[in-house]
Design a protein around this motif. Structure first.
Motif, short mmCIF file in Angstrom:
data_model
loop_
_atom_site.label_atom_id
_atom_site.label_comp_id
_atom_site.label_asym_id
_atom_site.label_seq_id
_atom_site.Cartn_x
_atom_site.Cartn_y
_atom_site.Cartn_z
N ARG A 292 0.84 -1.21 0.00
CA ARG A 292 0.00 0.00 0.00
C ARG A 292 0.87 1.26 0.00
NH1 ARG A 292 -2.83 -2.85 4.23
NH2 ARG A 292 -4.72 -3.83 3.43
N MET A 293 1.97 1.20 0.74
CA MET A 293 2.86 2.35 0.80
C MET A 293 3.46 2.64 -0.58
SD MET A 293 6.19 2.87 3.26
CE MET A 293 7.07 1.54 2.45
N VAL A 294 3.86 1.59 -1.29
CA VAL A 294 4.43 1.77 -2.63
C VAL A 294 3.36 2.28 -3.59
CG1 VAL A 294 5.43 0.56 -4.59
CG2 VAL A 294 6.24 0.07 -2.30
N ASP A 295 2.14 1.76 -3.49
CA ASP A 295 1.06 2.25 -4.35
C ASP A 295 0.81 3.73 -4.12
OD1 ASP A 295 0.71 -0.16 -5.54
OD2 ASP A 295 -0.99 -0.78 -4.32
N SER A 296 0.84 4.15 -2.85
CA SER A 296 0.64 5.57 -2.55
C SER A 296 1.75 6.42 -3.15
CB SER A 296 0.59 5.76 -1.03
OG SER A 296 0.43 7.12 -0.69
N ALA A 297 3.00 5.92 -3.08
CA ALA A 297 4.12 6.65 -3.67
C ALA A 297 4.01 6.70 -5.19
CB ALA A 297 5.43 6.00 -3.25
N GLN A 298 3.50 5.64 -5.80
CA GLN A 298 3.31 5.65 -7.25
C GLN A 298 2.25 6.68 -7.65
OE1 GLN A 298 2.48 1.48 -7.95
NE2 GLN A 298 4.58 1.09 -8.65
N TRP A 299 1.18 6.76 -6.86
CA TRP A 299 0.15 7.76 -7.16
C TRP A 299 0.69 9.17 -6.99
CZ3 TRP A 299 -4.41 8.65 -9.29
CH2 TRP A 299 -5.15 7.54 -9.74
N ALA A 300 1.54 9.36 -6.00
CA ALA A 300 2.15 10.67 -5.81
C ALA A 300 3.01 11.03 -7.02
CB ALA A 300 2.98 10.69 -4.53
N GLN A 301 3.73 10.06 -7.56
CA GLN A 301 4.54 10.30 -8.74
C GLN A 301 3.67 10.61 -9.94
OE1 GLN A 301 7.63 10.64 -8.77
NE2 GLN A 301 8.53 10.11 -10.75
N CYS A 302 2.54 9.89 -10.08
CA CYS A 302 1.61 10.15 -11.18
C CYS A 302 1.03 11.56 -11.09
CB CYS A 302 0.48 9.13 -11.15
SG CYS A 302 1.00 7.45 -11.54
N ALA A 303 0.66 11.96 -9.86
CA ALA A 303 0.08 13.29 -9.67
C ALA A 303 1.09 14.37 -9.99
CB ALA A 303 -0.42 13.43 -8.23
N ALA A 304 2.36 14.12 -9.64
CA ALA A 304 3.40 15.11 -9.93
C ALA A 304 3.60 15.28 -11.43
CB ALA A 304 4.71 14.70 -9.27
N HIS A 305 3.51 14.17 -12.19
CA HIS A 305 3.67 14.26 -13.65
C HIS A 305 2.44 14.86 -14.31
CE1 HIS A 305 7.55 12.45 -14.10
NE2 HIS A 305 7.21 11.36 -13.44
N ALA A 306 1.25 14.52 -13.79
CA ALA A 306 0.02 14.99 -14.42
C ALA A 306 -0.22 16.46 -14.15
CB ALA A 306 -1.18 14.17 -13.92
N GLY A 307 0.26 16.96 -13.03
CA GLY A 307 0.06 18.38 -12.71
C GLY A 307 -1.14 18.57 -11.83
N PRO A 308 -1.20 19.68 -11.14
CA PRO A 308 -2.29 19.90 -10.19
C PRO A 308 -3.65 20.06 -10.85
CG PRO A 308 -0.93 21.88 -10.41
CD PRO A 308 -0.24 20.79 -11.16
N THR A 309 -3.69 20.50 -12.11
CA THR A 309 -5.00 20.73 -12.74
C THR A 309 -5.68 19.45 -13.13
OG1 THR A 309 -3.92 20.98 -14.89
CG2 THR A 309 -4.26 22.98 -13.58
N SER A 310 -4.90 18.39 -13.44
CA SER A 310 -5.50 17.13 -13.89
C SER A 310 -5.55 16.08 -12.81
CB SER A 310 -4.71 16.58 -15.09
OG SER A 310 -3.36 16.35 -14.71
N ALA A 311 -5.12 16.41 -11.59
CA ALA A 311 -5.15 15.42 -10.52
C ALA A 311 -6.58 15.18 -10.10
CB ALA A 311 -4.33 15.92 -9.32
N PRO A 312 -6.97 13.96 -9.78
CA PRO A 312 -8.34 13.66 -9.37
C PRO A 312 -8.65 14.31 -8.03
CG PRO A 312 -6.93 11.77 -9.02
CD PRO A 312 -6.12 12.76 -9.76
#
Length: 338
Positions: A292-312
């Motif tokens: 779960r910790m790794v999944d959370s870190a992966q989502w954080a990386q995805c959000a950083a690449h997608a940008g704040p406007t496209s984050a869910p």
């Protein structure tokens, strides 16, 4: 994770202290199987817990995080364990794996040497009598195994005692006791805390063979006399790594043979099984938390690449997906405390 990942260490320590003492008071055959299961499960739990602790440190290395597509900063923010603990766990795990590899090589060489000795012995029967005045008697594992007895040993025993000696060595071959020995030595090489189980296991194997010999001969006193006389005659002439009637703590074996057979008890086995179940469940829980910790870190990386406007948004994050995350739902955040 911080609590459950350390449970295998506690279970291993409890087994290292209690299991050898209990095994000496139990019927030897089930005791040998119980020690083998305890050594195997606790060694696997020990290695798994070290791997999980080490991963929390290794996963924060930028190059590793980039390869795994997770955020090293997010993992560092979670900080489930101290980095010094993760580094120490990595060193212990590496040392244990190297020790296990060397022990495995030694065991393979030992078994190969025993098979060559079997092939070089005279005759084709199970029993090989060697012309040697030094009193020796031992079993060599092979396909099939052989029992080696010197003429010097045969002269030290009468007819009934010879029968007991051969029954003892046949029990070693029939029970494949060399496999038990190999398992205990390998697990002890991986985890030094399991060395008491290896020592106790060697004694239990001799007691197992003693009890089977007593059943075959039908007289526990004869087997006790054979064990005592063989040990006195071959003092200083025993072979290392051999399954022999003179192995183990001979005085304790003789006392056990002169006493009634050990009573069957179920409580120690149930308690040991419960400990091993707790070890496995705790390790599985720690692995799930780490995932779960790794999944959370992966989502954080995805959000950083997608940008704040496209984050869910927080309202619909259960149904939103990010293209770079492979379409997996974001797991609920799990808090970790020191």
């Amino acid at each position: 994770m911080l609590i459950s990942v350390y449970v295998p260490f506690v279970v291993t320590a409890v087994l290292a202290v209690c299991a050898p003492r209990l095994a000496l008071r139990l019927p030897p055959r089930p005791a040998a199987w119980a020690l083998a299961c305890a050594a195997l499960v606790s060694a696997a739990g020990w290695a798994g817990a070290l791997a999980l602790l080490a991963f929390t440190g290794v996963a924060q290395i930028p190059e590793i995080a980039e390869e795994g597509r997770w955020s090293a900063a997010a993992l560092r923010a979670e900080d489930p364990v101290y980095l010094v603990v993760a580094a120490g766990s990595a060193l212990m795990l590496t040392a244990g794996i190297l020790s296990l590899g060397m022990a495995a090589v030694r065991q393979i060489r030992h078994i190969a040497h025993a098979r060559r000795e079997c092939a070089q012995l005279p005759g084709n029967t199970e029993l090989a009598v060697v012309d040697d005045e030094v009193p020796l008697a031992f079993a060599l594992p092979g396909a099939p195994g052989r029992i080696v007895v010197s003429r010097g040993m045969l002269r030290c025993l009468d007819g009934h005692e010879r029968e007991a000696l051969l029954a003892h060595e046949r029990a070693h071959l029939r029970g494949r006791h060399h496999l038990f020995q190999s398992l205990w030595r390998l697990t002890a090489s991986l985890n030094p805390l399991l060395r008491p189980l290896s020592v106790a296991g060697g004694f239990v194997l001799e007691r197992w063979a003693d009890e089977e010999a007593a059943e075959r001969v039908g007289d526990r006193t004869v087997v006790a006399h054979a064990v005592g006389r063989a040990a006195l005659a071959s003092a200083g002439a025993s072979r290392p790594f051999s399954l022999a009637v003179t192995g183990g703590a001979v005085p304790q074996r003789v006392r056990a043979l002169l006493a009634p057979p050990p009573a069957r008890r179920s409580l120690p086995f149930l308690a040991g099984g419960l400990l091993l179940a707790v070890c496995c469940a705790s390790l599985a829980n720690a692995a799930s938390d780490s995932d779960r910790m790794v999944d959370s870190a992966q989502w954080a990386q995805c959000a950083a690449h997608a940008g704040p406007t496209s984050a869910p948004s927080a309202k619909d994050h259960r149904h939103a997906t990010a293209p770079s995350c492979g379409g997996h739902d974001r797991p609920e955040r799990r808090e970790y405390h020191r």
